[in-house]
Design an enzyme around this catalytic site. Structure first.
Site, PDB file in Angstrom:
ATOM      1  N   SER A   1       0.835  -1.205   0.000  1.00  0.00           N
ATOM      2  CA  SER A   1       0.000   0.000   0.000  1.00  0.00           C
ATOM      3  C   SER A   1       0.874   1.260   0.000  1.00  0.00           C
ATOM      4  O   SER A   1       0.374   2.352  -0.263  1.00  0.00           O
ATOM      5  CB  SER A   1      -0.938   0.003   1.201  1.00  0.00           C
ATOM      6  OG  SER A   1      -0.209  -0.012   2.407  1.00  0.00           O
TER       7      SER A   1
ATOM      8  N   TYR B   1      11.552   2.402  -0.444  1.00  0.00           N
ATOM      9  CA  TYR B   1      10.768   1.171  -0.365  1.00  0.00           C
ATOM     10  C   TYR B   1       9.549   1.268  -1.279  1.00  0.00           C
ATOM     11  O   TYR B   1       9.276   0.368  -2.090  1.00  0.00           O
ATOM     12  CB  TYR B   1      10.336   0.896   1.076  1.00  0.00           C
ATOM     13  CG  TYR B   1       9.314  -0.212   1.188  1.00  0.00           C
ATOM     14  CD1 TYR B   1       9.694  -1.547   1.033  1.00  0.00           C
ATOM     15  CD2 TYR B   1       7.975   0.068   1.415  1.00  0.00           C
ATOM     16  CE1 TYR B   1       8.758  -2.569   1.108  1.00  0.00           C
ATOM     17  CE2 TYR B   1       7.029  -0.943   1.496  1.00  0.00           C
ATOM     18  CZ  TYR B   1       7.431  -2.258   1.330  1.00  0.00           C
ATOM     19  OH  TYR B   1       6.498  -3.269   1.398  1.00  0.00           O
TER      20      TYR B   1
ATOM     21  N   LYS C   1       8.636  -0.949  -4.761  1.00  0.00           N
ATOM     22  CA  LYS C   1       7.417  -1.733  -4.948  1.00  0.00           C
ATOM     23  C   LYS C   1       6.661  -1.282  -6.198  1.00  0.00           C
ATOM     24  O   LYS C   1       6.099  -2.098  -6.923  1.00  0.00           O
ATOM     25  CB  LYS C   1       6.520  -1.662  -3.707  1.00  0.00           C
ATOM     26  CG  LYS C   1       7.103  -2.408  -2.519  1.00  0.00           C
ATOM     27  CD  LYS C   1       7.341  -3.866  -2.880  1.00  0.00           C
ATOM     28  CE  LYS C   1       7.805  -4.710  -1.739  1.00  0.00           C
ATOM     29  NZ  LYS C   1       7.934  -6.126  -2.107  1.00  0.00           N
TER      30      LYS C   1
ATOM     31  N   VAL D   1       1.037  -1.963  15.390  1.00  0.00           N
ATOM     32  CA  VAL D   1       0.311  -1.482  16.561  1.00  0.00           C
ATOM     33  C   VAL D   1      -0.504  -2.586  17.237  1.00  0.00           C
ATOM     34  O   VAL D   1      -0.588  -2.619  18.470  1.00  0.00           O
ATOM     35  CB  VAL D   1      -0.576  -0.266  16.188  1.00  0.00           C
ATOM     36  CG1 VAL D   1      -1.725  -0.670  15.278  1.00  0.00           C
ATOM     37  CG2 VAL D   1      -1.082   0.425  17.434  1.00  0.00           C
TER      38      VAL D   1
END
Length: 192
Positions: A65, A88, A92, A132
């Site tokens: 994403s 990064y 991608k 998280v």
């Protein structure tokens, strides 16, 4: 995956490749963009070349994403792209472009999955890629408060690792994938 010969050797005889090897750390990619490129882009190209050489039917690979960058929409669709925010993310996005080219020029069925925030059992709350949810689970078990950064208005889309595995198996095992060639799909819950 940076060793083309090793990749070539492993790919021989494969019908389908589920490719998830990567430098998956945004901070590490900022710290060392050359290594991020070598692992994520050159390594991916090694996988595609081995797949082409050995006539592998399909390559299902991990995108991210992160390719949405700074796109402002709360809910992202596969056509939404913003300015990329890290090496990064750039790596991608380059993978998606290469996969599309291998589908177009060589007929290789390539399917990219843009993963959102994956969570699941045994995820290390102290690991380099801690998310998280495992941190909050650890805090709850210890009777500690759950830490929220900012004002608490930020949201995420979480997807369980079982659902990620199911998507990989479903697409990896599908018999005919002509409509899938060169495509990318969000792998998320669709819920903030």
């Amino acid at each position: 995956i940076r060793d083309a010969r090793a990749v070539d050797k492993v790919v021989r005889g494969a019908d389908v490749i589920l490719h998830h090897a990567a430098m998956a750390s945004v901070p590490k990619s900022i710290e060392n963009p050359r290594e991020a490129h070598e692992v994520n882009v050159t390594g991916f190209l090694n996988v595609l070349e081995a797949a082409r050489t050995h006539q592998v039917k399909r390559v299902v690979y991990a995108s991210s994403s992160a390719v949405y960058g700074d796109h402002p929409a709360a809910t992202k669709t596969e056509n939404d792209l913003g300015a990329l925010l890290s090496p990064y993310a750039a790596s991608k996005r380059v993978n998606e472009i290469y996969a599309e080219q291998y589908a177009r020029h060589y007929g290789l069925e390539t399917v990219g999955f843009r993963y959102f925030n994956i969570f699941g059992t045994r995820q290390d709350p102290e690991g380099a890629y801690a998310a998280v949810i495992p941190k909050w689970v650890q805090a709850i078990k210890a009777g500690q408060p759950m830490i929220v950064f900012g004002d608490g208005s930020s949201t995420r889309d979480f997807i369980h690792v079982r659902d990620v595995a199911a998507a990989n198996l479903r697409v990896g095992l599908v018999q005919e994938g002509k409509a899938l060639k060169g495509q990318v799909f969000n792998i998320c819950s669709g819920t903030e």
